[in-house]
Design a protein around this motif. Structure first.
Motif, PDB file in Angstrom:
ATOM      1  N   LYS A   3       0.814  -1.218   0.000  1.00 48.44           N
ATOM      2  CA  LYS A   3       0.000   0.000   0.000  1.00 48.44           C
ATOM      3  C   LYS A   3       0.848   1.268   0.000  1.00 48.44           C
ATOM      4  O   LYS A   3       0.338   2.349  -0.307  1.00 48.44           O
ATOM      5  N   GLY A   4       2.108   1.174   0.364  1.00 48.18           N
ATOM      6  CA  GLY A   4       3.010   2.315   0.303  1.00 48.18           C
ATOM      7  C   GLY A   4       2.577   3.498   1.145  1.00 48.18           C
ATOM      8  O   GLY A   4       2.330   3.371   2.336  1.00 48.18           O
ATOM      9  N   ALA A   5       2.473   4.678   0.507  1.00 48.27           N
ATOM     10  CA  ALA A   5       2.185   5.925   1.217  1.00 48.27           C
ATOM     11  C   ALA A   5       0.874   5.856   1.976  1.00 48.27           C
ATOM     12  O   ALA A   5       0.758   6.397   3.086  1.00 48.27           O
ATOM     13  N   PRO A  29       5.500   5.759  10.288  1.00 48.73           N
ATOM     14  CA  PRO A  29       6.512   5.141   9.427  1.00 48.73           C
ATOM     15  C   PRO A  29       7.292   4.035  10.153  1.00 48.73           C
ATOM     16  O   PRO A  29       7.636   3.023   9.544  1.00 48.73           O
ATOM     17  N   GLN A  30       7.534   4.223  11.451  1.00 49.05           N
ATOM     18  CA  GLN A  30       8.238   3.186  12.200  1.00 49.05           C
ATOM     19  C   GLN A  30       7.443   1.887  12.188  1.00 49.05           C
ATOM     20  O   GLN A  30       8.008   0.812  11.968  1.00 49.05           O
ATOM     21  N   GLU A  31       6.138   1.973  12.423  1.00 49.20           N
ATOM     22  CA  GLU A  31       5.296   0.774  12.401  1.00 49.20           C
ATOM     23  C   GLU A  31       5.330   0.114  11.025  1.00 49.20           C
ATOM     24  O   GLU A  31       5.354  -1.106  10.922  1.00 49.20           O
ATOM     25  N   PHE A  32       5.312   0.940   9.989  1.00 50.66           N
ATOM     26  CA  PHE A  32       5.325   0.452   8.617  1.00 50.66           C
ATOM     27  C   PHE A  32       6.528  -0.463   8.383  1.00 50.66           C
ATOM     28  O   PHE A  32       6.395  -1.547   7.819  1.00 50.66           O
ATOM     29  N   GLU A  78      11.260   8.494  11.062  1.00 50.01           N
ATOM     30  CA  GLU A  78      10.204   8.804  12.019  1.00 50.01           C
ATOM     31  C   GLU A  78       9.270   9.883  11.491  1.00 50.01           C
ATOM     32  O   GLU A  78       8.219  10.130  12.067  1.00 50.01           O
ATOM     33  N   ASP A  79       9.635  10.515  10.395  1.00 50.09           N
ATOM     34  CA  ASP A  79       8.845  11.609   9.828  1.00 50.09           C
ATOM     35  C   ASP A  79       8.130  11.108   8.578  1.00 50.09           C
ATOM     36  O   ASP A  79       8.762  10.834   7.558  1.00 50.09           O
ATOM     37  N   ASP A  80       6.787  10.995   8.672  1.00 53.64           N
ATOM     38  CA  ASP A  80       6.049  10.434   7.552  1.00 53.64           C
ATOM     39  C   ASP A  80       6.174  11.278   6.286  1.00 53.64           C
ATOM     40  O   ASP A  80       6.210  10.734   5.184  1.00 53.64           O
ATOM     41  N   THR A  81       6.301  12.590   6.421  1.00 59.74           N
ATOM     42  CA  THR A  81       6.460  13.452   5.250  1.00 59.74           C
ATOM     43  C   THR A  81       7.753  13.137   4.520  1.00 59.74           C
ATOM     44  O   THR A  81       7.783  13.032   3.287  1.00 59.74           O
ATOM     45  N   ILE A  82       8.830  12.957   5.266  1.00 60.44           N
ATOM     46  CA  ILE A  82      10.132  12.625   4.675  1.00 60.44           C
ATOM     47  C   ILE A  82      10.094  11.240   4.042  1.00 60.44           C
ATOM     48  O   ILE A  82      10.596  11.038   2.933  1.00 60.44           O
ATOM     49  N   VAL A  83       9.472  10.291   4.723  1.00 65.04           N
ATOM     50  CA  VAL A  83       9.389   8.926   4.199  1.00 65.04           C
ATOM     51  C   VAL A  83       8.604   8.905   2.888  1.00 65.04           C
ATOM     52  O   VAL A  83       9.046   8.319   1.894  1.00 65.04           O
ATOM     53  N   VAL A  84       7.462   9.575   2.865  1.00 66.83           N
ATOM     54  CA  VAL A  84       6.641   9.599   1.653  1.00 66.83           C
ATOM     55  C   VAL A  84       7.377  10.322   0.529  1.00 66.83           C
ATOM     56  O   VAL A  84       7.396   9.859  -0.621  1.00 66.83           O
ATOM     57  N   TRP A  98      10.904   6.118  -1.891  1.00 71.41           N
ATOM     58  CA  TRP A  98      11.152   4.701  -1.608  1.00 71.41           C
ATOM     59  C   TRP A  98       9.878   3.880  -1.538  1.00 71.41           C
ATOM     60  O   TRP A  98       9.870   2.699  -1.893  1.00 71.41           O
ATOM     61  N   LEU A  99       8.792   4.479  -1.094  1.00 76.79           N
ATOM     62  CA  LEU A  99       7.549   3.707  -0.982  1.00 76.79           C
ATOM     63  C   LEU A  99       7.084   3.225  -2.345  1.00 76.79           C
ATOM     64  O   LEU A  99       6.557   2.113  -2.467  1.00 76.79           O
ATOM     65  N   GLU A 100       7.305   4.036  -3.380  1.00 78.43           N
ATOM     66  CA  GLU A 100       6.946   3.638  -4.743  1.00 78.43           C
ATOM     67  C   GLU A 100       7.842   2.517  -5.257  1.00 78.43           C
ATOM     68  O   GLU A 100       7.482   1.793  -6.177  1.00 78.43           O
ATOM     69  N   ARG A 101       9.015   2.361  -4.672  1.00 72.90           N
ATOM     70  CA  ARG A 101       9.911   1.263  -5.056  1.00 72.90           C
ATOM     71  C   ARG A 101       9.602  -0.003  -4.255  1.00 72.90           C
ATOM     72  O   ARG A 101       9.737  -1.117  -4.764  1.00 72.90           O
ATOM     73  N   ILE A 102       9.210   0.177  -3.011  1.00 75.75           N
ATOM     74  CA  ILE A 102       8.880  -0.965  -2.152  1.00 75.75           C
ATOM     75  C   ILE A 102       7.559  -1.608  -2.590  1.00 75.75           C
ATOM     76  O   ILE A 102       7.450  -2.831  -2.675  1.00 75.75           O
ATOM     77  N   SER A 103       6.572  -0.786  -2.852  1.00 76.13           N
ATOM     78  CA  SER A 103       5.211  -1.251  -3.112  1.00 76.13           C
ATOM     79  C   SER A 103       5.110  -2.333  -4.190  1.00 76.13           C
ATOM     80  O   SER A 103       4.522  -3.392  -3.941  1.00 76.13           O
ATOM     81  N   PRO A 104       5.657  -2.150  -5.391  1.00 75.26           N
ATOM     82  CA  PRO A 104       5.477  -3.196  -6.409  1.00 75.26           C
ATOM     83  C   PRO A 104       6.203  -4.500  -6.079  1.00 75.26           C
ATOM     84  O   PRO A 104       5.735  -5.583  -6.437  1.00 75.26           O
TER      85      PRO A 104
END
Length: 145
Positions: free
Chosen positions: A27-29, A37-40, A91-97, A101-107
């Motif tokens: 699901k990514g972002a 983000p830590q839980e993710f 720890e910062d969801d804005t930085i993580v999104v 990287w989420l677009e690379r992890i998701s697929p």
């Protein structure tokens, strides 16, 4: 759940937990916005971690996972490890999104989950040779869409 589950039953449950973590990674972002983000990242590392001294991945993979599934999850681990190493502040969801990287992890996570869903989910109370837990499987299928 039984208080003293067999090794097989534990492996069935762990495979299901890995599948659940894949559904969130896919699901990514959207997932990062629903949890921290830590839980993710931690919900994945709880089950798949090459730094775990007790059962490092892939040697610690549950016996309920055939080599193709272990390989698919290993690819997810490589991308997640790279993301965690590169993101300045996980720890910062804005930085993580914003990291991309989420677009690379998701697929990669989606591909691993799709492969695992071909077999389905295991029962968590009874030992099985093949997965039969349609309720959990349906939930994961609905969750990934």
């Amino acid at each position: 759940m039984s208080e003293n589950p067999s090794e097989r039953l534990v492996d069935q449950r762990v495979r299901n937990r890995i599948m659940d973590s894949m559904s969130w990674l896919a699901k990514g972002a959207e997932a990062v916005r629903r949890m921290s983000p830590q839980e993710f990242f931690v919900m994945f590392y709880d089950w798949v971690d090459d730094d775990n001294p007790v059962c490092p991945w892939p040697d610690g993979a549950p016996k309920t996972m055939p080599p193709a599934e272990v390989d698919a999850v290993t690819k997810v681990l490589a991308v997640v490890n790279a993301a965690v190493a590169e993101i300045d502040d996980i720890e910062d969801d804005t930085i993580v999104v914003a990291s991309g990287w989420l677009e690379r992890i998701s697929p990669v996570a989606r591909a691993a989950l799709d492969l695992m869903l071909i077999r389905g989910c295991f029962d968590e109370e009874f030992e099985e040779s093949e997965p039969s837990n349609k309720i959990f499987e349906d939930a994961l299928r609905g969750h990934k869409n």
